[in-house]
Design an enzyme around this catalytic site. Structure first.
Site, PDB file in Angstrom:
ATOM      1  N   GLN A   1      -4.647  -1.648   9.587  1.00  0.00           N
ATOM      2  CA  GLN A   1      -4.518  -2.958   8.945  1.00  0.00           C
ATOM      3  C   GLN A   1      -5.101  -4.050   9.847  1.00  0.00           C
ATOM      4  OE1 GLN A   1      -3.115  -3.501   5.744  1.00  0.00           O
ATOM      5  NE2 GLN A   1      -3.890  -5.566   6.055  1.00  0.00           N
TER       6      GLN A   1
ATOM      7  N   ASP B   1     -10.804   3.221   4.122  1.00  0.00           N
ATOM      8  CA  ASP B   1     -11.281   1.839   4.013  1.00  0.00           C
ATOM      9  C   ASP B   1     -12.818   1.791   3.935  1.00  0.00           C
ATOM     10  OD1 ASP B   1      -9.563  -0.296   3.743  1.00  0.00           O
ATOM     11  OD2 ASP B   1      -9.035  -0.376   5.872  1.00  0.00           O
TER      12      ASP B   1
ATOM     13  N   LYS C   1       0.850  -1.209   0.000  1.00  0.00           N
ATOM     14  CA  LYS C   1       0.000   0.000   0.000  1.00  0.00           C
ATOM     15  C   LYS C   1       0.876   1.245   0.000  1.00  0.00           C
ATOM     16  CE  LYS C   1      -3.836  -2.389   2.154  1.00  0.00           C
ATOM     17  NZ  LYS C   1      -4.493  -2.856   3.368  1.00  0.00           N
TER      18      LYS C   1
END
Ligand code: NAD
Length: 287
Positions: free
Chosen positions: A96, A119, A52
């Site tokens: 994460q 997200d 990422k």
């Protein structure tokens, strides 16, 4: 049978994101910034986090990884997220997963402020998605929609079967397909006679986390099949939730694993990051 590869779709999205990032940087004198918070050293999480960050930088963004040991407490991580929420230079924050068991998901969902929630996990953003309001895109399901758009597969008027109802994939997937005017059969582990339901569908999206569980007996002749699953077999091979070789004989189009839905997630994440940066700057002007 058409193989729905992510590569050209990712290239298309990344090139648009890089252009927007360049324009943003020129206009505001700073790069959009993504911060990823990692707890522990789960090998897959370490790889995803690094990827990422690397991709963000490749597209011209600033990226930062803040790593905590697995022994970190929710309070310690929360304090860092609070600081990042208040940091004017940070546009997107991502925590994460997986997190240690002491972290309660129903609380963590609220930590990242909705305007930095790249997200799209915050309940406000999940709600906005359900209502069809402008919002961050849920990364994996939006990646599926981009694959369909790229390959000119229009869900409108189609009977779509989504298998799986997680908050990350199944539920937002069903919402996006509904918004695209599909008629959605939303199925899960308690659905009776899944096979008979699935066999009616023109479009099947499998997101169950069971290696190669969906074989050709679930699929109508000529259906489009999207495999979200990423499973590692005992021999170390990565396979989807769909038995590819079997289903490929019967369907009209199918995503491979790897190389199908998987690579789309980071592309959408970074699309969300530039969107967050643009929205935040636009809000400063309107204040
Ligand atoms: P999850 O375990 O949270 O949810 C699985 C869902 O599938 C549940 O709702 C359950 O009801 C349903 N299910 C389980 N077994 C079933 C069965 N036999 N029949 C019908 N329904 C069944 O999983 P998730 O987070 O939604 O992930 C699903 C899969 O997608 C996993 O393989 C995961 O690795 C993969 N995934 C890929 C990406 C990506 O491509 N970037 C992102 C997220 C998840």
């Amino acid at each position: 049978m058409l193989q729905l590869q992510a590569k050209p779709v990712v290239e298309e999205i990344q090139s648009k994101t890089a252009e927007k990032t360049k324009a943003f940087t020129a206009k505001h004198g700073r790069k959009p910034k993504l911060t990823v918070v990692l707890v522990g050293e789960n090998p897959a999480s370490v790889i995803y986090t690094r990827k990422k960050g690397e991709t963000a930088m490749k597209l011209g963004m600033e990226s930062e990884i803040i790593a905590f040991p697995w022994s970190a407490t929710p309070e310690q991580v929360r304090a860092t997220i609070d600081r990042l929420n208040g940091d004017a230079n940070v546009d997107g924050i991502l925590i994460q997963r997986p997190l240690p068991p002491s972290f309660k998901e129903e609380e963590v969902l609220y930590w990242v402020s909705p305007e930095k929630d790249v997200d799209a996990f915050h309940p406000i953003n999940a709600g906005r998605l359900m209502l069809g309001l402008p919002s961050f895109q849920p990364c994996t399901p939006a990646g599926v929609m981009e694959i369909l758009r790229h390959y000119k597969i229009n869900p409108s008027g189609k009977l779509a079967c989504v298998i799986g109802r997680s908050s990350i994939v199944g539920k937002p997937m069903a919402a996006l397909l509904l918004q695209a005017n599909a008629t959605v059969l939303h199925t899960h582990s308690k659905t009776p006679d899944l096979k008979a339901i699935c066999r009616q569908a023109d479009l099947v999206v499998a997101a169950i986390g069971k290696p190669e569980a969906i074989d050709a007996s679930y699929i109508k002749e000529g259906a489009v099949v999207i495999d979200v699953g990423i499973n590692r077999t005992e021999s170390g091979k990565v396979v989807g939730d769909v038995a590819y070789d079997d289903v490929a004989q019967k369907c009209s189009a199918i995503t491979p694993v790897p190389g199908g839905v998987g690579p789309m997630t980071i592309a959408i994440l970074l699309q969300n990051t530039i969107w967050a940066a643009e929205q935040r700057e636009a809000q400063k002007v309107s204040r």
